[in-house]
Design a protein around this motif. Structure first.
Motif, mmCIF file in Angstrom:
data_model
loop_
_atom_site.group_PDB
_atom_site.id
_atom_site.type_symbol
_atom_site.label_atom_id
_atom_site.label_comp_id
_atom_site.label_asym_id
_atom_site.label_seq_id
_atom_site.Cartn_x
_atom_site.Cartn_y
_atom_site.Cartn_z
ATOM 1 N N ARG A 299 1.115 -1.024 0.005
ATOM 2 C CA ARG A 299 0.218 0.074 -0.096
ATOM 3 C C ARG A 299 1.231 1.872 -0.013
ATOM 4 N N TRP A 300 2.426 1.233 0.754
ATOM 5 C CA TRP A 300 2.980 1.838 1.024
ATOM 6 C C TRP A 300 3.505 3.027 -0.501
ATOM 7 N N TYR A 301 4.170 1.602 -1.188
ATOM 8 C CA TYR A 301 4.357 1.105 -2.129
ATOM 9 C C TYR A 301 3.338 2.150 -3.482
ATOM 10 N N LEU A 302 2.006 1.268 -3.592
ATOM 11 C CA LEU A 302 1.194 1.939 -4.404
ATOM 12 C C LEU A 302 1.211 4.118 -3.863
ATOM 13 N N ARG A 303 1.039 4.289 -2.986
ATOM 14 C CA ARG A 303 0.816 5.679 -2.933
ATOM 15 C C ARG A 303 2.168 6.173 -3.271
ATOM 16 N N HIS A 304 3.437 5.544 -3.178
ATOM 17 C CA HIS A 304 4.339 6.551 -3.355
ATOM 18 C C HIS A 304 4.936 6.794 -5.084
ATOM 19 N N ASN A 305 4.321 5.308 -5.487
ATOM 20 C CA ASN A 305 4.639 5.518 -6.909
ATOM 21 C C ASN A 305 3.985 5.399 -7.550
ATOM 22 N N PRO A 306 4.492 5.789 -8.899
ATOM 23 C CA PRO A 306 3.114 5.576 -10.218
ATOM 24 C C PRO A 306 3.148 4.149 -10.143
ATOM 25 N N ALA A 307 1.840 4.542 -10.626
ATOM 26 C CA ALA A 307 1.287 2.726 -10.607
ATOM 27 C C ALA A 307 1.482 2.152 -11.898
ATOM 28 N N PRO A 308 1.525 0.477 -11.135
ATOM 29 C CA PRO A 308 2.148 -0.275 -12.204
ATOM 30 C C PRO A 308 1.112 -0.419 -13.712
ATOM 31 N N LYS A 309 1.984 -1.034 -15.107
ATOM 32 C CA LYS A 309 1.035 -1.265 -15.837
ATOM 33 C C LYS A 309 1.423 -2.987 -16.028
ATOM 34 N N THR A 310 0.467 -3.440 -14.503
ATOM 35 C CA THR A 310 0.140 -5.023 -14.448
ATOM 36 C C THR A 310 -1.649 -5.091 -14.167
ATOM 37 N N SER A 311 -1.646 -6.543 -14.330
ATOM 38 C CA SER A 311 -3.057 -7.010 -13.478
ATOM 39 C C SER A 311 -2.852 -8.133 -12.390
ATOM 40 N N LEU A 312 -3.653 -7.275 -11.324
ATOM 41 C CA LEU A 312 -4.032 -8.459 -9.499
ATOM 42 C C LEU A 312 -4.566 -9.309 -9.719
ATOM 43 N N LEU A 313 -5.065 -9.300 -9.024
ATOM 44 C CA LEU A 313 -6.392 -10.385 -7.806
ATOM 45 C C LEU A 313 -5.822 -10.874 -7.378
ATOM 46 N N THR A 327 -7.852 -6.684 2.485
ATOM 47 C CA THR A 327 -7.640 -6.407 1.193
ATOM 48 C C THR A 327 -9.115 -5.666 0.901
ATOM 49 N N LEU A 328 -9.971 -5.298 1.565
ATOM 50 C CA LEU A 328 -10.393 -4.243 0.434
ATOM 51 C C LEU A 328 -10.182 -2.404 0.945
ATOM 52 N N ARG A 329 -9.350 -2.545 1.152
ATOM 53 C CA ARG A 329 -8.430 -1.142 1.349
ATOM 54 C C ARG A 329 -7.738 -0.697 -0.038
ATOM 55 N N PHE A 330 -7.161 -2.489 -0.223
ATOM 56 C CA PHE A 330 -5.855 -3.061 -0.909
ATOM 57 C C PHE A 330 -6.714 -3.002 -2.219
ATOM 58 N N ILE A 331 -8.181 -3.454 -2.671
ATOM 59 C CA ILE A 331 -8.573 -2.726 -3.973
ATOM 60 C C ILE A 331 -8.966 -1.097 -4.395
ATOM 61 N N ASP A 332 -9.935 -0.798 -3.014
ATOM 62 C CA ASP A 332 -10.064 0.676 -3.511
ATOM 63 C C ASP A 332 -9.139 1.174 -3.793
ATOM 64 N N GLY A 336 -8.006 3.012 -7.655
ATOM 65 C CA GLY A 336 -7.812 4.496 -7.376
ATOM 66 C C GLY A 336 -6.281 5.097 -8.623
ATOM 67 N N THR A 337 -6.115 3.964 -9.035
ATOM 68 C CA THR A 337 -4.957 4.465 -9.553
ATOM 69 C C THR A 337 -5.513 4.565 -11.396
ATOM 70 N N GLY A 338 -6.532 4.013 -12.093
ATOM 71 C CA GLY A 338 -6.608 4.541 -12.779
ATOM 72 C C GLY A 338 -5.554 3.381 -14.212
ATOM 73 N N ARG A 339 -4.662 2.949 -13.236
ATOM 74 C CA ARG A 339 -3.333 2.283 -14.138
ATOM 75 C C ARG A 339 -3.204 0.852 -13.899
ATOM 76 N N THR A 340 -3.667 0.731 -12.833
ATOM 77 C CA THR A 340 -3.295 -1.197 -12.931
ATOM 78 C C THR A 340 -4.443 -2.048 -12.064
ATOM 79 N N GLY A 341 -4.494 -3.532 -13.495
ATOM 80 C CA GLY A 341 -6.164 -3.800 -13.025
ATOM 81 C C GLY A 341 -6.117 -4.769 -11.877
ATOM 82 N N ILE A 342 -7.433 -4.444 -11.544
ATOM 83 C CA ILE A 342 -7.873 -5.635 -10.278
ATOM 84 C C ILE A 342 -8.913 -6.262 -9.867
ATOM 85 N N ALA A 343 -8.789 -7.067 -9.678
ATOM 86 C CA ALA A 343 -10.733 -8.042 -9.760
ATOM 87 C C ALA A 343 -10.196 -8.770 -8.561
#
Length: 375
Positions: A299-313, A327-332, A336-343
């Motif tokens: 979560r720190w990494y997402l806040r302080h780095n450009p969102a990676p272009k990958t997909s996560l589940l 997990t719900l916090r991580f999904i949200d 919010g990055t608009g770049r990393t896919g999440i399922a």
């Protein structure tokens, strides 16, 4: 006889049953109040309870794959640890050696063209010099003549800690599930590289490049795909590799996909956590390196780095999993990055165990198959 042998389990259960029957039989004779009778009663109860708990422990170990051998159980792991090849040649037999093959436990599995094949391999990383065993599942199409020039997507499959790679086959049934899904047309044929995230046993490295220690993240991000792709017909283009794991392996899968999207186009964490712990099994992972410690917090990494272009589940359960709210916090946060896919796969109930993960693996494999390219 090995720790996971069925004979050991049967003998332990038989011994416990005989002791229980013996206790019932001898109890009247030990009803006196002298010290011998009291000592006999204590001894019978103690030995019987130890036998019962040993039987339960052996059964649980077979079901969940905590330990692979007596040496593993006693902290005397005899498997490969970290090997430094000073010659730089990756060992006399090359960076990947096939040491055994076995059939997949499916109908017609005796023929690799029908059931595929599982190969046990030893791998040595070219840059990290980490040596570790793994199992590679090759789908039936890999052996069929009409596909002899075809390349296949590959997925790294990781256990939790201190799980065994064998448990991915016997307990979680990854090869059997992949075979059935591909046979039914619900996923593309895919190579699975199944292993522990613990490449320096018994230490839990949490897939971190430890200063002065095992470079575990680099091994999984660079060495492993390079070695496997050089030996098997894996797609060469970006997007050919995915990674999935449970528990510790799930955390590693998410982190590797986020840190190295150029390698892993998709990462799936079954019951993952989102920050590397520090405990007696890990030791000092970061050696005071604040940047390294922060990067291991997803979560720190997402806040302080450009969102990676990958997909996560990610997966969790409303009841039974401790990671549900995280997990719900991580999904949200990822949304919010608009770049990393999440399922996600969110079950109504399910604990942190094999039964839960077996319910999630079919959907996970279908999802990751859809994220990967075979070219």
């Amino acid at each position: 006889m090995g720790l996971t042998s069925n004979k050991v389990l049967v003998l332990a259960i038989l011994f416990a049953v005989l002791l229980f029957a013996g206790t019932v039989w001898w109890w009247p004779r030990l009803a006196r109040r002298n010290w011998r009778a009291v000592g006999g009663r204590i001894g019978l109860l103690l030995v019987t309870q130890v036998a019962v708990f040993a039987s339960i422990g052996l059964f649980a170990n077979q079901a969940f794959g905590f330990y692979a051998s007596w040496a593993d159980l006693l902290g005397q792991e005899s498997g490969q640890g970290v090997v430094v090849d000073q010659s730089g040649r990756g060992g006399a037999g090359g960076p990947l050696q096939v040491v055994d093959t076995r059939q997949v436990n499916v109908a017609g599995g005796a023929r690799p063209q029908v059931g595929g094949q599982i190969q046990k391999v030893d791998i040595v990383g070219r840059t990290t010099h980490i040596a570790t065993p793994a199992y590679v599942y090759l789908p039936p199409e890999y052996f069929q003549s009409r596909y002899r020039t075809r390349t296949f997507p590959a997925t790294t499959v990781l256990t939790g800690y201190p799980g065994t790679a064998e448990a991915l086959i016997k307990g979680l049934h990854y090869p059997q599930t992949a075979h059935e899904l591909a046979k039914d047309g619900r996923m593309q044929p895919m190579i699975l590289v199944m292993m522990r995230p613990t490449v320096a046993p018994p230490r839990d490295t949490e897939c971190v490049d430890i200063p002065g220690g095992p470079q575990t993240e680099s091994f999984f991000a660079r060495d492993l795909p390079e070695v496997v792709s050089a030996h098997y017909r894996v797609g060469k283009r970006p997007g050919s590799w995915g990674i999935v794991g449970d528990s510790t392996g799930g955390y590693c899968a998410l982190k590797l996909a986020m840190h190295h999207p150029e390698t892993y186009a998709a990462g799936a964490g079954l019951s993952p956590y989102y920050r590397a712990p520090i405990d007696p099994t890990t030791g000092d992972l970061f050696h005071g390196d604040r940047l390294l410690r922060n990067a291991a917090d997803l979560r720190w990494y997402l806040r302080h780095n450009p969102a990676p272009k990958t997909s996560l589940l990610v997966t969790s359960s409303k009841v039974g999993e401790h990671n549900y709210k995280d997990t719900l916090r991580f999904i949200d946060q990822v949304k919010g990055t608009g770049r990393t896919g999440i399922a996600s796969i969110i079950l109504d109930s399910g604990g942190h165990n094999f039964n839960t993960w077996r319910r999630e693996i079919p959907g996970t494999l279908q999802w990751i198959s859809g994220m990967l390219s075979d070219r």
